[in-house]
Design an enzyme around this catalytic site. Structure first.
Site, PDB file in Angstrom:
ATOM      1  N   GLU A   1      -5.775  -8.505   1.056  1.00  0.00           N
ATOM      2  CA  GLU A   1      -6.390  -8.014   2.293  1.00  0.00           C
ATOM      3  C   GLU A   1      -7.858  -7.712   2.041  1.00  0.00           C
ATOM      4  O   GLU A   1      -8.226  -7.134   1.012  1.00  0.00           O
ATOM      5  CB  GLU A   1      -5.725  -6.734   2.815  1.00  0.00           C
ATOM      6  CG  GLU A   1      -4.331  -6.923   3.335  1.00  0.00           C
ATOM      7  CD  GLU A   1      -3.767  -5.666   4.010  1.00  0.00           C
ATOM      8  OE1 GLU A   1      -4.561  -4.824   4.468  1.00  0.00           O
ATOM      9  OE2 GLU A   1      -2.537  -5.547   4.059  1.00  0.00           O
TER      10      GLU A   1
ATOM     11  N   GLU B   1       0.797  -1.226   0.000  1.00  0.00           N
ATOM     12  CA  GLU B   1       0.000   0.000   0.000  1.00  0.00           C
ATOM     13  C   GLU B   1       0.831   1.279   0.000  1.00  0.00           C
ATOM     14  O   GLU B   1       0.815   2.036   0.987  1.00  0.00           O
ATOM     15  CB  GLU B   1      -0.950   0.021   1.201  1.00  0.00           C
ATOM     16  CG  GLU B   1      -1.959  -1.102   1.214  1.00  0.00           C
ATOM     17  CD  GLU B   1      -3.056  -0.920   2.274  1.00  0.00           C
ATOM     18  OE1 GLU B   1      -2.952   0.008   3.094  1.00  0.00           O
ATOM     19  OE2 GLU B   1      -4.017  -1.709   2.258  1.00  0.00           O
TER      20      GLU B   1
HETATM   21  C1  FCB Z   1      -4.361  -2.054   5.536  1.00  0.00           C
HETATM   22  C2  FCB Z   1      -2.983  -2.374   6.051  1.00  0.00           C
HETATM   23  C3  FCB Z   1      -2.984  -3.404   7.149  1.00  0.00           C
HETATM   24  C4  FCB Z   1      -4.111  -3.164   8.126  1.00  0.00           C
HETATM   25  C5  FCB Z   1      -5.420  -3.067   7.393  1.00  0.00           C
HETATM   26  C6  FCB Z   1      -6.597  -2.886   8.296  1.00  0.00           C
HETATM   27  O1  FCB Z   1      -4.369  -0.799   4.964  1.00  0.00           O
HETATM   28  O2  FCB Z   1      -2.168  -2.831   5.002  1.00  0.00           O
HETATM   29  O3  FCB Z   1      -1.724  -3.381   7.776  1.00  0.00           O
HETATM   30  O4  FCB Z   1      -3.850  -2.029   8.856  1.00  0.00           O
HETATM   31  O5  FCB Z   1      -5.379  -2.002   6.500  1.00  0.00           O
END
Ligand code: FCB
Length: 480
Positions: A387, A207
């Site tokens: 994620e 990210e």
């Molecule tokens: C993302 C991050 C991860 C965690 C989630 C909730 O942006 O990569 O580390 O904080 O959000």
């Protein structure tokens, strides 16, 4: 420069919508109780054979052992130890103590039936100051972790940078310094040489947008800056770091490599042409600023125009940089949490109820929209979701269970959207829940519990939440 208001992720600004019980929306209910007795998916949504089911974590959020075995300090040690920066003054000093309990955590993963585990490698464990000879004890930890995964039949997926820059490099300018991109490639090369033969999938920078927005625009993540001009130069150097790491991988590694981008569908908040225009530029800052350089070798012109020719980004791009940045990758990792609705004036307005995290609107269709859009606009690149998840204020019941029904509903609804995207032809190979374990959620500290597995931070006991039992059944049935 008319930059859109950056999003307030990770637990800062309250949203106009009141939080609801997570999962009490978006087609909620408790429809899915896992597979039927015969093992077929309860909702009749089977995934393709070979689909890979996983869960994700990152080093600083779970490992603890902040001062052990030669680990140096990272910008997150500094930031979390600065009064007022994190909720309750929480730090990652101990976190989920995974550094010491990794074997138990590996057994949990096996019990869940995970096929893939995404974790990150802590740069300051491998190079305490971010340069020079590797710290063998740090590498040995990841060797033990990776071998333990493989012994249990779980594929390791390693992220090289999940935000824990060695503090010594920050002291020399951090990501504003172009040199740090080369330092990152050197670190990556060390890791590829140590683990390249046993890690099938590598992710470069987690990210980059969150570093830019939270770390350099809003300042509620390390290193805590509020400097828009610096922020977009940082974006360029993160991209360069990615590209140089891909080059190092080609020279030394085996397996596949790609970037990990958090993407947000950006919808006009109303039918006006002004909102449509504003949403397009917002999309430039949220998505194309990260996708385009890596996948097309160009920065989006509307964003460059908006920043202006004198911006540090424009001035920081050197001949050859975009060729480096756009070196072919093997896959694209997508992380999806929330959509944006953009108004004519370029700000955003919430439309859906939020989770416990005020920045997260629960909108499963956004998952479908972002996956299909990426496939359509950037070609047939293999995708993985690395994620997706939500926080909830989970508690351990007197009967020893953790009843996080809202998480089940959230995951089920998002997986239904994933299923639709796959059915529409999106070449998605895997899905990872954020997160395997409750952990240190950055500036929100330990208040937000994102795990499938509950962590009692007093005792470090792990308890499978109801969602973990459900996910185990989903994996076993290969579908929902
Ligand atoms: C993302 C991050 C991860 C965690 C989630 C909730 O942006 O990569 O580390 O904080 O959000």
């Amino acid at each position: 420069m008319s930059m859109p208001t950056p999003r307030p992720p990770h637990g800062t600004a309250p949203s106009a919508t009141t939080g609801t019980t997570p999962g009490a929306v978006a087609g909620g209910g408790n429809r899915s109780a896992g597979p039927r007795a015969d093992g077929t998916p309860a909702d009749g949504l089977p995934f393709p054979p070979g689909f890979v089911w996983g869960a994700a974590t990152s080093a600083y959020q779970i490992e603890g052992a902040a001062k052990e075995d030669g680990r140096g300090e990272s910008i997150w040690d500094t930031f979390s130890h600065t009064p007022g920066r994190t909720r309750n003054g929480d730090t990652g000093d101990v976190a989920a103590d995974h550094y010491h309990r990794y074997a138990e955590d590996l057994d949990l993963m096996r019990d869940l039936g995970l096929h893939s585990y995404r974790f990150s490698i802590s740069w300051p464990r491998v190079q305490a100051d971010g340069t020079g000879a590797p710290n063998q004890r740090g590498l040995d930890f990841y060797r033990r972790l990776v071998d333990g995964l493989r012994e249990r039949g779980i594929a390791p997926m390693a992220t090289l940078y999940h935000w824990d820059l060695p503090q010594a490099l920050q002291d020399g300018g951090g990501w504003e310094s172009r040199d740090v991109a080369q330092r990152f490639a050197d670190y990556a090369e060390i890791v590829f040489r140590a683990l390249g033969d046993r890690v099938p999938v590598w992710l470069t920078v987690n990210e980059p947008k969150t570093v830019v927005q939270n770390g350099y625009l809003e300042g509620h993540h390390a290193p805590g800056r509020q400097d828009p001009d610096a922020a977009y130069l940082v974006a360029h150097h993160l991209h360069l770091a990615h590209g140089l790491a891909v080059a190092a991988h080609r020279a030394t590694g085996t397996g596949r490599i790609g970037p990990a981008l958090n993407l947000h569908p950006c919808y006009p908040a109303d039918d006006s042409p002004e909102a449509a225009r504003a949403a397009r530029l917002y999309d430039g800052y949220e998505n194309r600023l990260y996708l385009d350089p890596i996948l097309t070798g160009r920065y989006p012109q509307d964003v460059l125009d908006d920043l202006g020719p004198g911006s540090r980004l424009a001035r920081g791009i050197r001949d050859g940089d975009l060729a480096t940045i756009s070196a072919p990758v093997d896959l694209l990792a997508v992380q999806y949490y929330t959509p944006y609705y953009v108004t004519a004036d370029g700000t955003t307005t919430p439309r859906w109820p939020t989770s416990q995290a005020p920045w997260q609107q629960i909108y499963p269709d956004g998952m479908y929209d972002i996956l299909t859009r990426v496939s359509r606009d950037y070609g047939p690149i293999p995708l993985t979701v690395t994620e997706n998840g939500l926080p909830s204020p989970d508690t351990l019941g007197a009967d020893g269970t953790v009843d996080d029904t809202g998480r089940i509903t959230f995951l089920r609804d998002h997986l239904a959207a994933v299923h639709r995207a796959v059915a529409a032809g999106v070449p998605l190979e895997s899905y990872h829940v954020w997160s395997l374990l409750d952990n240190f959620e950055w500036d929100a500290g330990y208040d937000e519990r994102w795990g499938l597995v509950y962590v009692d931070y007093q005792t470090q006991r792990r308890v499978l939440k109801r969602s973990a039992h459900w996910y185990r059944q989903v994996i076993a049935a290969n579908g929902i």
